[in-house]
Motif scaffolding. Sequence first.
Motif, PDB file in Angstrom:
ATOM      1  N   ARG A   2       0.824  -1.202   0.000  1.00 16.13           N
ATOM      2  CA  ARG A   2       0.000   0.000   0.000  1.00 16.13           C
ATOM      3  C   ARG A   2       0.863   1.260   0.000  1.00 16.13           C
ATOM      4  NH1 ARG A   2      -4.841  -1.496   4.338  1.00 16.13           N
ATOM      5  NH2 ARG A   2      -5.759  -3.198   3.091  1.00 16.13           N
ATOM      6  N   VAL A   3       1.980   1.204   0.745  1.00 18.98           N
ATOM      7  CA  VAL A   3       2.887   2.357   0.767  1.00 18.98           C
ATOM      8  C   VAL A   3       3.477   2.593  -0.616  1.00 18.98           C
ATOM      9  CG1 VAL A   3       5.027   3.261   1.725  1.00 18.98           C
ATOM     10  CG2 VAL A   3       3.417   2.043   3.197  1.00 18.98           C
ATOM     11  N   LEU A   4       3.916   1.512  -1.262  1.00 18.14           N
ATOM     12  CA  LEU A   4       4.475   1.629  -2.603  1.00 18.14           C
ATOM     13  C   LEU A   4       3.442   2.180  -3.568  1.00 18.14           C
ATOM     14  CD1 LEU A   4       6.812   1.097  -4.544  1.00 18.14           C
ATOM     15  CD2 LEU A   4       5.952  -1.230  -4.845  1.00 18.14           C
ATOM     16  N   LEU A   5       2.210   1.714  -3.459  1.00 24.43           N
ATOM     17  CA  LEU A   5       1.127   2.195  -4.310  1.00 24.43           C
ATOM     18  C   LEU A   5       0.936   3.696  -4.125  1.00 24.43           C
ATOM     19  CD1 LEU A   5      -1.298   1.753  -6.175  1.00 24.43           C
ATOM     20  CD2 LEU A   5      -2.643   1.132  -4.173  1.00 24.43           C
ATOM     21  N   LEU A   6       0.949   4.153  -2.883  1.00 23.95           N
ATOM     22  CA  LEU A   6       0.754   5.572  -2.609  1.00 23.95           C
ATOM     23  C   LEU A   6       1.893   6.401  -3.184  1.00 23.95           C
ATOM     24  CD1 LEU A   6      -0.782   7.849  -1.191  1.00 23.95           C
ATOM     25  CD2 LEU A   6       0.512   7.315   0.886  1.00 23.95           C
ATOM     26  N   VAL A   7       3.132   5.942  -2.990  1.00 23.98           N
ATOM     27  CA  VAL A   7       4.294   6.701  -3.444  1.00 23.98           C
ATOM     28  C   VAL A   7       4.325   6.832  -4.956  1.00 23.98           C
ATOM     29  CG1 VAL A   7       6.817   6.699  -3.586  1.00 23.98           C
ATOM     30  CG2 VAL A   7       5.677   6.160  -1.429  1.00 23.98           C
ATOM     31  N   VAL A   8       4.232   5.701  -5.661  1.00 25.58           N
ATOM     32  CA  VAL A   8       4.321   5.757  -7.118  1.00 25.58           C
ATOM     33  C   VAL A   8       3.104   6.451  -7.710  1.00 25.58           C
ATOM     34  CG1 VAL A   8       5.818   3.756  -7.295  1.00 25.58           C
ATOM     35  CG2 VAL A   8       3.360   3.433  -7.360  1.00 25.58           C
ATOM     36  N   GLY A   9       1.943   6.320  -7.057  1.00 26.17           N
ATOM     37  CA  GLY A   9       0.765   7.024  -7.531  1.00 26.17           C
ATOM     38  C   GLY A   9       0.943   8.523  -7.476  1.00 26.17           C
ATOM     39  N   MET A  10       1.508   9.016  -6.375  1.00 30.01           N
ATOM     40  CA  MET A  10       1.756  10.444  -6.239  1.00 30.01           C
ATOM     41  C   MET A  10       2.785  10.918  -7.255  1.00 30.01           C
ATOM     42  SD  MET A  10       1.815  10.920  -2.084  1.00 30.01           S
ATOM     43  CE  MET A  10       2.276  12.649  -2.252  1.00 30.01           C
ATOM     44  N   LEU A  11       3.814  10.106  -7.492  1.00 28.25           N
ATOM     45  CA  LEU A  11       4.826  10.470  -8.474  1.00 28.25           C
ATOM     46  C   LEU A  11       4.230  10.564  -9.869  1.00 28.25           C
ATOM     47  CD1 LEU A  11       7.817   8.249  -7.275  1.00 28.25           C
ATOM     48  CD2 LEU A  11       7.655  10.747  -7.158  1.00 28.25           C
ATOM     49  N   LEU A  12       3.338   9.628 -10.189  1.00 29.62           N
ATOM     50  CA  LEU A  12       2.735   9.607 -11.508  1.00 29.62           C
ATOM     51  C   LEU A  12       1.817  10.806 -11.718  1.00 29.62           C
ATOM     52  CD1 LEU A  12       2.430   8.056 -14.148  1.00 29.62           C
ATOM     53  CD2 LEU A  12       0.580   6.746 -13.106  1.00 29.62           C
ATOM     54  N   VAL A  13       1.082  11.185 -10.682  1.00 30.40           N
ATOM     55  CA  VAL A  13       0.149  12.302 -10.792  1.00 30.40           C
ATOM     56  C   VAL A  13       0.871  13.639 -10.855  1.00 30.40           C
ATOM     57  CG1 VAL A  13      -1.665  13.577  -9.593  1.00 30.40           C
ATOM     58  CG2 VAL A  13      -1.760  11.081  -9.706  1.00 30.40           C
ATOM     59  N   THR A  14       1.927  13.790 -10.057  1.00 27.94           N
ATOM     60  CA  THR A  14       2.599  15.083  -9.952  1.00 27.94           C
ATOM     61  C   THR A  14       3.726  15.250 -10.953  1.00 27.94           C
ATOM     62  OG1 THR A  14       4.106  14.213  -8.267  1.00 27.94           O
ATOM     63  CG2 THR A  14       2.082  15.253  -7.495  1.00 27.94           C
ATOM     64  N   ALA A  15       4.138  14.187 -11.637  1.00 31.42           N
ATOM     65  CA  ALA A  15       5.257  14.290 -12.573  1.00 31.42           C
ATOM     66  C   ALA A  15       4.879  15.114 -13.782  1.00 31.42           C
ATOM     67  CB  ALA A  15       5.700  12.882 -13.025  1.00 31.42           C
ATOM     68  N   VAL A 175      12.746   9.726 -12.356  1.00 29.96           N
ATOM     69  CA  VAL A 175      12.015   8.959 -11.349  1.00 29.96           C
ATOM     70  C   VAL A 175      11.812   7.518 -11.792  1.00 29.96           C
ATOM     71  CG1 VAL A 175       9.860   8.764 -10.056  1.00 29.96           C
ATOM     72  CG2 VAL A 175      10.851  11.022 -10.501  1.00 29.96           C
ATOM     73  N   CYS A 176      11.404   7.332 -13.045  1.00 31.37           N
ATOM     74  CA  CYS A 176      11.046   5.975 -13.470  1.00 31.37           C
ATOM     75  C   CYS A 176      12.265   5.113 -13.801  1.00 31.37           C
ATOM     76  CB  CYS A 176      10.064   6.012 -14.642  1.00 31.37           C
ATOM     77  SG  CYS A 176      10.727   6.646 -16.180  1.00 31.37           S
ATOM     78  N   TRP A 177      13.425   5.716 -14.105  1.00 32.36           N
ATOM     79  CA  TRP A 177      14.602   4.879 -14.340  1.00 32.36           C
ATOM     80  C   TRP A 177      14.984   4.090 -13.088  1.00 32.36           C
ATOM     81  CZ3 TRP A 177      17.967   9.131 -17.141  1.00 32.36           C
ATOM     82  CH2 TRP A 177      17.373   9.423 -18.377  1.00 32.36           C
ATOM     83  N   PRO A 178      15.067   4.731 -11.921  1.00 30.81           N
ATOM     84  CA  PRO A 178      15.334   3.920 -10.714  1.00 30.81           C
ATOM     85  C   PRO A 178      14.222   2.917 -10.422  1.00 30.81           C
ATOM     86  CG  PRO A 178      15.788   6.234 -10.294  1.00 30.81           C
ATOM     87  CD  PRO A 178      15.081   6.166 -11.611  1.00 30.81           C
ATOM     88  N   LEU A 179      12.972   3.309 -10.686  1.00 26.63           N
ATOM     89  CA  LEU A 179      11.857   2.389 -10.461  1.00 26.63           C
ATOM     90  C   LEU A 179      11.958   1.165 -11.367  1.00 26.63           C
ATOM     91  CD1 LEU A 179       8.654   4.585  -9.958  1.00 26.63           C
ATOM     92  CD2 LEU A 179       9.785   3.098  -8.292  1.00 26.63           C
ATOM     93  N   ALA A 180      12.553   1.352 -12.551  1.00 28.50           N
ATOM     94  CA  ALA A 180      12.745   0.210 -13.449  1.00 28.50           C
ATOM     95  C   ALA A 180      13.641  -0.826 -12.778  1.00 28.50           C
ATOM     96  CB  ALA A 180      13.357   0.673 -14.769  1.00 28.50           C
ATOM     97  N   GLY A 181      14.671  -0.348 -12.087  1.00 28.13           N
ATOM     98  CA  GLY A 181      15.531  -1.273 -11.349  1.00 28.13           C
ATOM     99  C   GLY A 181      14.774  -1.978 -10.240  1.00 28.13           C
TER     100      GLY A 181
END
Length: 258
Positions: A2-15, A175-181
């Motif tokens: 759930r924490v991961l969902l919240l973090v990446v969701g916020m990144l996707l919306v605000t990016a 942001v998404c390059w590190p997330l790819a790892g």
Amino acid sequence: MRVLLLVVGMLLVTATPASAHAGGLTPQNHLSRVVGIEPPLPGVSARMVNHGTQLEVRNDGSSAVVVADHVVGAGEVWRYRDERTTAEVWEVPLGSSVVRGRVDTVPGPNPLWWLLVTSAIAVGGWFLGRSKALLAGGVVVVTVAHVLHAVGSTLAVTGGSFVPLMVGASGVGLVCWPLAGVAVGAAVRRKPAAAFVAAVVGAMLVVAGIPDFDSFRFSQLPFAGPADVDRLLVALTLGGGLGLAAGGFAFMRKEMAR
């Protein structure tokens, strides 16, 4: 999870999307270029740089030369914008000589072809949702495509620092390059979050690639390499990103239904 969902969701919306290419350069169908210096000046050369937006005068001679009221000393290089270089045929005084140039216009490609390529890649990406391993492989390919596009765009800029230009061309990629790892690591460890992170990386890469749609319809691209290579990288980023997003969430639904 759930924490991961919240973090990446916020990144996707605000990016916010990156600039389409580094240095604010944009695709176009015309390109200004230098034909020559008449009469030639020993050790002095001129060319158009930064996608035809600036005139560069390089003085490797022993005497200073004057261009646009600016003195270019021996061993110096000067770049500047000159509105005269936008004419179909142009001249710019350079000391006792003249820099002659012209603007070449080349029609752009049919964007429908590249949209079809992008769509085909998206469909192929969706099929990667059959397993975490396939999704991880897709993440690597699509992320590398976006990195190469950003690097090629940065290398097309003359006279700027690489790192700041690369950051400007990367945008959401930072942001998404590190997330790819993270996605690949989760897939290797068979973590449940692997498909979700892969889907989010795909969606973010779509956001990053949206400004590059113009690459499909203009002939002259600010990219350090063949234009079609850049278009393919854009198609991989957009189509592959869409496919990863769809395939990742499809995999999650399948797992939840069990």
